[in-house]
Design a protein around this motif. Structure first.
Motif, PDB file in Angstrom:
ATOM      1  N   GLY A   1       0.779  -1.229   0.000  1.00 33.80           N
ATOM      2  CA  GLY A   1       0.000   0.000   0.000  1.00 33.80           C
ATOM      3  C   GLY A   1       0.814   1.283   0.000  1.00 33.80           C
ATOM      4  O   GLY A   1       0.317   2.324   0.419  1.00 33.80           O
ATOM      5  N   HIS A   2       2.070   1.241  -0.460  1.00 32.45           N
ATOM      6  CA  HIS A   2       2.846   2.476  -0.521  1.00 32.45           C
ATOM      7  C   HIS A   2       3.044   2.891  -1.964  1.00 32.45           C
ATOM      8  O   HIS A   2       3.157   2.062  -2.844  1.00 32.45           O
ATOM      9  CB  HIS A   2       4.192   2.274   0.178  1.00 32.45           C
ATOM     10  N   ARG A   3       3.076   4.227  -2.157  1.00 33.66           N
ATOM     11  CA  ARG A   3       3.203   4.747  -3.516  1.00 33.66           C
ATOM     12  C   ARG A   3       4.632   5.252  -3.756  1.00 33.66           C
ATOM     13  O   ARG A   3       5.216   5.903  -2.892  1.00 33.66           O
ATOM     14  CB  ARG A   3       2.241   5.919  -3.733  1.00 33.66           C
ATOM     15  N   PHE A   4       5.133   4.940  -4.943  1.00 33.99           N
ATOM     16  CA  PHE A   4       6.457   5.445  -5.360  1.00 33.99           C
ATOM     17  C   PHE A   4       6.388   5.786  -6.840  1.00 33.99           C
ATOM     18  O   PHE A   4       5.496   5.301  -7.549  1.00 33.99           O
ATOM     19  CB  PHE A   4       7.547   4.378  -5.177  1.00 33.99           C
ATOM     20  N   CYS A   5       7.376   6.580  -7.317  1.00 35.22           N
ATOM     21  CA  CYS A   5       7.545   6.693  -8.767  1.00 35.22           C
ATOM     22  C   CYS A   5       7.944   5.301  -9.246  1.00 35.22           C
ATOM     23  O   CYS A   5       8.690   4.592  -8.562  1.00 35.22           O
ATOM     24  CB  CYS A   5       8.683   7.636  -9.127  1.00 35.22           C
ATOM     25  N   ARG A   6       7.493   4.948 -10.443  1.00 36.86           N
ATOM     26  CA  ARG A   6       7.781   3.610 -10.927  1.00 36.86           C
ATOM     27  C   ARG A   6       9.298   3.350 -10.978  1.00 36.86           C
ATOM     28  O   ARG A   6       9.790   2.340 -10.491  1.00 36.86           O
ATOM     29  CB  ARG A   6       7.174   3.435 -12.323  1.00 36.86           C
ATOM     30  N   GLU A   7      10.025   4.329 -11.518  1.00 40.82           N
ATOM     31  CA  GLU A   7      11.468   4.139 -11.654  1.00 40.82           C
ATOM     32  C   GLU A   7      12.144   4.074 -10.286  1.00 40.82           C
ATOM     33  O   GLU A   7      13.070   3.293 -10.072  1.00 40.82           O
ATOM     34  CB  GLU A   7      12.085   5.274 -12.478  1.00 40.82           C
ATOM     35  N   CYS A   8      11.675   4.906  -9.345  1.00 38.31           N
ATOM     36  CA  CYS A   8      12.318   4.961  -8.026  1.00 38.31           C
ATOM     37  C   CYS A   8      12.214   3.610  -7.335  1.00 38.31           C
ATOM     38  O   CYS A   8      13.217   3.087  -6.818  1.00 38.31           O
ATOM     39  CB  CYS A   8      11.681   6.040  -7.156  1.00 38.31           C
ATOM     40  N   ILE A   9      11.018   3.011  -7.330  1.00 34.71           N
ATOM     41  CA  ILE A   9      10.853   1.761  -6.600  1.00 34.71           C
ATOM     42  C   ILE A   9      11.594   0.634  -7.325  1.00 34.71           C
ATOM     43  O   ILE A   9      12.210  -0.229  -6.694  1.00 34.71           O
ATOM     44  CB  ILE A   9       9.351   1.430  -6.353  1.00 34.71           C
ATOM     45  N   LEU A  10      11.578   0.690  -8.673  1.00 30.04           N
ATOM     46  CA  LEU A  10      12.286  -0.376  -9.403  1.00 30.04           C
ATOM     47  C   LEU A  10      13.788  -0.310  -9.130  1.00 30.04           C
ATOM     48  O   LEU A  10      14.446  -1.331  -8.949  1.00 30.04           O
ATOM     49  CB  LEU A  10      12.011  -0.270 -10.912  1.00 30.04           C
ATOM     50  N   ARG A  11      14.311   0.881  -9.066  1.00 32.54           N
ATOM     51  CA  ARG A  11      15.745   1.014  -8.791  1.00 32.54           C
ATOM     52  C   ARG A  11      16.054   0.585  -7.361  1.00 32.54           C
ATOM     53  O   ARG A  11      17.114   0.012  -7.091  1.00 32.54           O
ATOM     54  CB  ARG A  11      16.183   2.456  -9.007  1.00 32.54           C
ATOM     55  N   THR A  12      15.152   0.881  -6.429  1.00 29.25           N
ATOM     56  CA  THR A  12      15.373   0.456  -5.046  1.00 29.25           C
ATOM     57  C   THR A  12      15.452  -1.061  -4.972  1.00 29.25           C
ATOM     58  O   THR A  12      16.351  -1.621  -4.344  1.00 29.25           O
ATOM     59  CB  THR A  12      14.221   0.958  -4.161  1.00 29.25           C
ATOM     60  N   LEU A  13      14.473  -1.721  -5.638  1.00 26.54           N
ATOM     61  CA  LEU A  13      14.461  -3.188  -5.596  1.00 26.54           C
ATOM     62  C   LEU A  13      15.731  -3.742  -6.229  1.00 26.54           C
ATOM     63  O   LEU A  13      16.285  -4.748  -5.776  1.00 26.54           O
ATOM     64  CB  LEU A  13      13.232  -3.725  -6.334  1.00 26.54           C
ATOM     65  N   LYS A  14      16.189  -3.066  -7.263  1.00 25.18           N
ATOM     66  CA  LYS A  14      17.368  -3.562  -7.969  1.00 25.18           C
ATOM     67  C   LYS A  14      18.648  -3.305  -7.166  1.00 25.18           C
ATOM     68  O   LYS A  14      19.540  -4.151  -7.099  1.00 25.18           O
ATOM     69  CB  LYS A  14      17.468  -2.821  -9.313  1.00 25.18           C
ATOM     70  N   ASN A  15      18.712  -2.136  -6.514  1.00 24.56           N
ATOM     71  CA  ASN A  15      19.983  -1.731  -5.904  1.00 24.56           C
ATOM     72  C   ASN A  15      20.083  -2.038  -4.416  1.00 24.56           C
ATOM     73  O   ASN A  15      21.190  -2.189  -3.896  1.00 24.56           O
ATOM     74  CB  ASN A  15      20.202  -0.223  -6.083  1.00 24.56           C
ATOM     75  N   ILE A  16      18.983  -2.023  -3.681  1.00 25.16           N
ATOM     76  CA  ILE A  16      19.108  -2.216  -2.229  1.00 25.16           C
ATOM     77  C   ILE A  16      18.669  -3.623  -1.836  1.00 25.16           C
ATOM     78  O   ILE A  16      19.489  -4.488  -1.559  1.00 25.16           O
ATOM     79  CB  ILE A  16      18.304  -1.166  -1.432  1.00 25.16           C
ATOM     80  N   SER A  17      17.393  -3.821  -1.811  1.00 24.68           N
ATOM     81  CA  SER A  17      16.917  -5.148  -1.394  1.00 24.68           C
ATOM     82  C   SER A  17      15.494  -5.314  -1.893  1.00 24.68           C
ATOM     83  O   SER A  17      14.847  -4.341  -2.292  1.00 24.68           O
ATOM     84  CB  SER A  17      16.934  -5.259   0.126  1.00 24.68           C
ATOM     85  N   LEU A  18      15.038  -6.515  -1.881  1.00 27.16           N
ATOM     86  CA  LEU A  18      13.673  -6.773  -2.343  1.00 27.16           C
ATOM     87  C   LEU A  18      12.705  -6.555  -1.175  1.00 27.16           C
ATOM     88  O   LEU A  18      12.008  -7.462  -0.724  1.00 27.16           O
ATOM     89  CB  LEU A  18      13.571  -8.195  -2.901  1.00 27.16           C
ATOM     90  N   ARG A  19      12.759  -5.331  -0.654  1.00 25.12           N
ATOM     91  CA  ARG A  19      11.867  -4.983   0.450  1.00 25.12           C
ATOM     92  C   ARG A  19      11.291  -3.601   0.206  1.00 25.12           C
ATOM     93  O   ARG A  19      11.898  -2.782  -0.467  1.00 25.12           O
ATOM     94  CB  ARG A  19      12.640  -4.986   1.776  1.00 25.12           C
ATOM     95  N   CYS A  20      10.143  -3.341   0.833  1.00 19.11           N
ATOM     96  CA  CYS A  20       9.532  -2.016   0.708  1.00 19.11           C
ATOM     97  C   CYS A  20      10.382  -1.018   1.484  1.00 19.11           C
ATOM     98  O   CYS A  20      10.726  -1.267   2.636  1.00 19.11           O
ATOM     99  CB  CYS A  20       8.104  -2.030   1.246  1.00 19.11           C
TER     100      CYS A  20
END
Lengths: 701, 199
Positions: free
Chosen positions: A60-79
C-alpha cells in the motif's frame, strides 16, 4: 482522457548539471511548481518529488515507478517504508493517483523568465510548444538559443546566418559576411584617393589608368631620357614646354639606332661569310657581295649626315630659330583636330633634319611632305594613323594599329600610358623610314632578315638595341641575332640527340627490367632446387644422422650466464618413406639445488618428430628404437669412446604422436645426456665442434 | 555526485531545516561544502539519559548512489556508548547498514541516532569495553557516560569524584583524554588505569 496520460517532458532545470545523465532526471518525480502544492500523499518517499508514473506496492505504498524499481534492484527486495518483502510483480500502476496528479495545476516552468500561465500538468507539453518563453535553437543553426518570442526578431534582424542581399551588387550572402563583402563589392561607391571623385569600385582601376587627372604619370619620353614625372593634368603642358628637349632626345636615339643598324649590317655580312649555318631565307635578301662595299660606304655617309643633322637640331634649339613658313600640312594635322600643335622650334628642327636627309629621299614617295616628321608620333598619336596611311613597305602594320587603338580610346592626343615598347616601335618605324629614303642604303635586307627569325621582331631588336645603348655594349648587341640563329640550330640538333638517347635509355630500361625478372625467377628455382636437394638428402639417410654443433664454447658461455641455449638440427627422415625427425640439443645452466649442492652444466639431447611428407601413410604414434650418441673425435681411432644411449619410443608419449605443428613441441631424450665437464675433459670437442649421431629404427619402416 | 543524490539532499535539507519537529528534537544539519556530499549534523542528548544536555556533532558523507545506499555517519564528538566507538566515533546501527531503505532521510537517520542514545543495544556492540561495562556494571556506565557528555559534549553535570581521579592521573604525567579513557575502561580504578596506560 487518454491524452492526459501523455507524459509531459521534464524541463532541464539547469545547464550546470549537463554532465549528469539526463535520463536520471526524467526518471525522477515531477519537479514543477504545483499551485496549490500537491498533497504529501502524492510525494514519492524516495525522490521526494511528485509521483511520476505512480506505482503502488502490495503493502500500500506509492512510489515513482522508476524509483521503486531502482530500489528493488539496488538495495533489497523490500519495501523502503515498512521492509515488507517485495518483488517487481508486487508493484501495480496507480492510475487513480496518476490522473489526480496530471490534473493538478502547475506554474509554467518558464515562470522565472516571465510566463505567468498556470495549467494542469497534463497540458505541459502542449503549453511548452506554444510558450513564448521556451528556449529554442535558432532555425538557421547559428548556435543561438533564445526564447520562442525572440526567435522571429533574431532571424529577421540579428542572426549571423540570415540571408541578406547586397544593396549595391544584389549578391545574396549570410549577414555575418556583409562587412567583408563591402570591402570587395565591385558596385560599392568609393572615392579616388587622388582626385576624390566617387565611382564604383570596379571603375577605379580604369579611372586611375586612363582618366584621373591627379595621378602622377611618367613623361612619354621617359624611356628616351626625359626623367620627368608629373600629374596627368600637367602632362600636356610638359609635352609642350619640353618639346625641344624631347626632340633632342628623340634625335639622339634615332641617331644611335642608325649607328647600331650600320654595325649590325656589317656584322651580318661578316657572319654571312664565316657562318656555315644554312641561312637560305636570308641570302636572297642580301645583295651581291660585290656591291657591298659601295652600299656600306653610302650607308655610313647617310648616317654621318644624320648625325650632323642631330647636332644642328641642338644648335637650332639653342638659337631658337623659327621657320613658320615651312610648316607643312602634315605637321599641322594634329592641331586641326584641336588637340595639340607642334611647337614652333620643334618644327624648325624637323626642317633641318629634312634638309640633312633630303638628298636621299626617294622621288617616288607620294607625300610631298618630309618623312622625318614621323618622330612626332611620339608626341601626337594621331600622327600614327598618318604613318599607317603611308603603308611602310618593311614594317608590319600591327604594332602601329595597336598604338592607334590605344590612342583612340583616349581624348588626349598623347597615349595615356605610353609604354616603352610602343615608343620603341615608333623609333623602329622611324629608322626604317629613314633608311628607306636612300634607295641605295641597305638596311631593309637586315630588317627583313630580322623579321624572318621569330625571336627578333622589330620591337625586340629595337629593344635589344636600346638595351645595348643603355649598357654601351655595342658588341653584344651586334652578335645577338647571329647567336640567336646559331643557338636555335644547336638546340634543334641537341633536341634530336636527346630524343634518340631517351629512346635508347627506355629500351635499355625495359631490357634490364626483363633481365631482373628472369633473375628473380631463376633465383627462386635455385632456392626450390636447394630445398629439394636438402629434403632428398634428408630422405636418403635412412634414419642415420650426423649433426655437427659448431662453436660449442660460445653456447656454453651463454648458458653460464643463465641463458636458455636451445639448438635444433636439420630434419632427417627415418627412411625414404619414413618419419621426419630432428634433434634438439640444450646446454643447461648450472643450478643450485635446495640442499645447497649444484647441478652441473649438462648437454641435453632430444628427438623431435616433425610434420613430414609421408605422415598420411605412416602408422601413428611412432614406434621404434632411437639411438643417440656423442662421438669421440680422438684422432686415434682405437681410443675413440663414443657415448651412446638407446631408448624405446613409448607410444603413449606426446612426443611420438602425429605432429599438429611443423615440429612436435614435446621431444623425447635425455635432459642430462652428458656433463659439460666430461665433454671438455674427453676428446669430444674438435675445433670447438661436437658431433652428435642419431640412429632411428622404425618398426613401421 | 550523481544528480539524483544531490537533488534529493537539497530537498531533504530544506525539510530538516524547516521542520518543527527538528527544533523540538534538537537535531540540526549544516552544509560543509557546496556540492552536498559532506554534511555536519548535530543531535541533542535525549532527556532522562546520561547524554541529556549534551550536543553531539556528526560527520555525514553522502554517497553518489544515495538514496539507494545509506549515508556514512560517524560521531565527531567523543561519546561513551556501547554502539559507538569511543575511539573513532563509528556507529553500529542497522539502518546505516543493511537495513537502510530509500525512503529514509537525513531526518530519520538523526532521529534514529537520538533513539540509539536513549536505548543502547549492548548485544550488538561497536565498542566491546563499553558494552561489557554497560551489561556488568551499569551504574558505573551511566556515571561514565554522563561524565563524558560533560567533558566533550558540553553536558551540565560535573562529577567531582571522577574529576579528581582524572586530575590525579594528570598529576602522574598522563594526558587528560588518555587518562579519562583508561579510567573509564578500568571502572575508575586509578591503579589499574595507570597500569593499563604504562603497559
Amino acid at each position: 482522457m487518454n491524452s492526459c496520460f501523455q507524459d509531459p517532458p521534464s524541463r532541464d532545470s539547469g545547464s550546470n548539471h549537463s554532465n549528469s545523465l539526463p535520463q536520471l532526471q526524467s526518471l525522477d518525480g515531477y519537479e514543477y511548481d504545483f499551485d496549490p502544492p500537491v498533497d504529501s500523499r502524492y510525494e514519492c518517499p524516495i525522490c521526494l518529488l511528485v509521483l511520476r508514473e505512480p506505482s503502488q506496492t502490495k503493502c500500500g505504498h506509492r512510489f515513482c515507478r522508476e524509483c521503486i524499481l531502482r530500489t528493488l534492484k539496488n538495495i533489497s527486495l523490500r519495501c523502503p517504508i515498512d521492509n515488507e518483502p517485495l518483488t517487481e510483480a508486487d508493484i501495480y500502476p496507480d492510475n487513480y493517483a496518476k490522473r489526480e496528479i496530471l490534473n493538478c495545476n502547475i506554474k509554467c516552468p518558464n515562470k522565472d523568465d516571465g510566463c505567468e500561465k498556470v495549467f494542469p500538468l497534463c497540458e505541459l507539453k502542449a503549453h511548452l510548444q506554444e510558450c513564448q518563453y521556451t528556449l529554442v535553437p535558432c532555425p538557421n543553426k547559428c548556435g543561438s538559443i533564445l526564447p520562442q518570442r525572440d526567435i522571429e526578431e533574431h532571424v529577421g534582424k540579428y542572426c549571423g546566418l540570415r540571408i541578406v542581399m547586397c544593396t549595391c551588387c544584389g549578391a545574396s550572402m549570410h549577414a555575418q559576411l556583409t562587412q567583408k563583402h563591402v570591402m570587395i563589392c565591385p558596385k560599392v561607391q568609393v572615392k579616388c584617393e587622388h582626385c576624390h571623385k566617387e565611382m564604383n569600385r570596379e571603375m577605379i582601376k580604369h579611372h586611375l589608368q586612363t582618366a584621373c587627372e591627379h595621378v602622377t604619370v611618367l613623361c612619354p619620353f621617359y624611356p628616351l631620357g626625359c626623367g620627368s614625372s608629373m600629374k596627368r593634368w600637367r602632362e600636356n603642358n610638359h609635352l609642350m614646354e619640353e618639346g625641344p628637349n624631347h626632340l633632342r632626345q628623340l634625335c639622339g636615339a634615332v641617331t644611335y639606332i642608325l649607328a647600331q643598324m650600320n654595325s649590325h649590317q656589317r656584322c651580318v655580312e661578316q657572319g654571312d661569310q664565316s657562318s656555315d649555318l644554312p641561312q637560305r631565307s636570308m641570302t636572297g635578301m642580301v645583295p651581291e657581295s660585290g656591291q657591298r662595299p659601295a652600299h656600306l660606304s653610302h650607308n655610313s655617309g647617310s648616317i654621318s649626315g644624320l648625325n650632323q643633322a642631330g647636332m644642328r637640331v641642338m644648335n637650332d634649339n639653342n638659337n631658337r630659330r623659327v621657320h613658320p613658313s615651312q610648316m607643312s600640312p602634315e605637321v599641322q594635322y594634329p592641331s586641326s583636330t584641336g588637340v595639340v600643335s607642334l611647337p614652333e622650334d620643334m618644327k624648325s628642327s624637323m626642317e633641318n633634319l629634312e634638309a640633312a636627309v633630303g638628298p636621299h629621299q626617294t622621288p617616288s614617295t607620294q607625300n610631298h611632305h618630309h618623312p622625318l616628321s614621323l618622330p612626332s608620333n611620339a608626341v601626337g598619336t594621331k600622327m600614327v594613323q598618318k604613318t599607317e596611311g603611308r603603308s611602310l613597305p618593311f614594317l608590319g602594320q600591327t604594332p602601329y594599329r595597336n598604338l592607334a587603338d590605344t590612342s583612340s580610346t583616349s581624348h588626349l592626343n598623347v597615349p595615356v600610358t605610353f609604354s616603352v615598347t610602343s615608343s620603341i616601335d615608333t623609333l623602329a618605324a622611324t629608322t626604317a623610314n629613314l633608311n628607306l629614303q636612300s634607295p641605295s642604303v641597305q638596311p631593309q635586307g637586315r630588317l627583313q632578315e630580322e623579321r624572318m627569325t621569330p625571336a627578333s621582331s622589330p620591337s625586340q631588336s629595337a629593344l635589344a638595341v636600346l638595351e645595348s645603348a643603355q649598357h654601351s655594349d655595342a658588341d653584344a648587341a651586334r652578335t645577338i641575332p647571329l647567336i640567336f640563329s646559331m643557338m636555335e640550330q644547336f638546340t634543334a640538333t641537341f633536341d634530336q640527340k636527346i630524343e634518340a638517347s631517351n629512346k635508347e635509355i627506355a629500351e635499355l630500361k625495359s631490357t634490364v627490367s626483363n633481365l631482373k625478372k628472369q633473375n628473380t625467377e631463376l633465383s627462386q628455382v635455385v632456392l626450390d632446387l636447394q630445398a629439394l636437394v636438402s629434403s632428398s638428402l634428408s630422405k636418403i639417410c635412412c634414419g642415420k644422422f650426423y649433426w655437427t654443433i659448431q662453436g660449442f664454447s660460445v653456447y656454453k658461455q651463454r648458458a653460464l650466464k643463465g641463458e636458455m641455449v636451445t639448438l635444433h638440427s636439420q630434419p632427417f627422415y627415418t627412411s625414404t618413406w619414413g618419419y621426419k625427425m630432428c634433434l634438439r640439443a640444450n646446454i643447461t645452466s648450472p643450478q643450485k639445488r635446495s640442499n645447497g649442492s649444484t647441478v652441473q652444466q649438462h648437454l641435453s639431447l632430444f628427438v623431435h618428430v616433425m610434420q613430414g611428407d609421408n605422415d598420411a601413410i605412416l602408422p601413428w604414434p611412432f614406434t621404434g628404437k632411437i639411438m643417440l650418441a656423442l662421438l669421440d673425435q680422438n684422432k686415434e681411432y682405437s681410443l675413440q669412446k663414443h657415448v651412446q644411449e638407446t631408448l624405446e619410443a613409448k607410444p603413449n608419449l606426446a612426443a611420438f604422436q602425429r605432429p599438429l605443428l611443423p615440429r612436435n613441441q614435446k621431444g623425447f631424450g635425455f635432459i642430462e645426456f652428458m656433463p659439460v665437464t666430461a665433454i671438455e675433459g674427453g676428446t669430444y670437442l674438435l675445433n670447438d665442434c661436437l658431433v652428435v649421431y642419431a640412429q632411428v629404427y622404425s618398426h613401421a619402416g | 555526485m550523481a544528480n539524483i543524490a544531490e537533488q534529493r539532499i537539497k530537498r531533504e535539507f530544506k525539510e530538516v531545516v524547516r521542520s518543527d519537529e527538528v527544533a523540538a528534537c534538537n537535531i540540526k544539519v549544516e552544509l560543509v561544502n557546496d556540492n552536498f556530499t559532506e554534511l555536519r549534523g548535530e543531535i541533542g542528548g535525549p532527556p532522562d539519559t546520561a547524554y541529556e544536555g549534551g550536543k553531539f556533532k556528526l560527520e555525514i558523507n553522502i554517497p553518489e548512489t544515495y538514496p539507494f545506499n545509506p549515508p556514512q555517519v560517524k560521531f565527531v564528538t567523543k561519546i561513551w556508548h556501547p554502539n559507538i566507538s569511543s575511539v573513532t566515533g563509528a556507529i553500529c546501527l542497522d539502518i546505516l547498514k543493511d537495513q537502510w531503505a530509500a525512503a529514509m532521510t537525513l531526518r530519520t537517520v538523526l532521529l534514529s541516532l537520538q533513539a540509539l542514545l536513549a536505548a543502547a543495544e549492548p548485544d550488538d556492540p561497536q565498542d566491546a569495553v563499553v558494552a561489557q561495562q554497560y551489561k556488568e556494571n551499569n551504574a558505573i556506565f551511566q556515571r561514565t557516560a554522563r561524565h563524558w557528555t560533560t567533558a566533550y559534549a558540553g553536558g551540565p553535570n560535573t562529577d567531582t569524584e571522577l574529576e579528581e581521579k582524572i586530575t590525579s592521573m594528570k598529576n602522574m604525567g598522563f594526558d587528560e583524554h588518555k587518562a579519562r579513557v583508561a579510567l573509564s575502561t578500568k571502572d575508575w580504578d586509578v591503579t589499574r588505569a595507570a597500569e593499563y596506560l604504562i603497559s
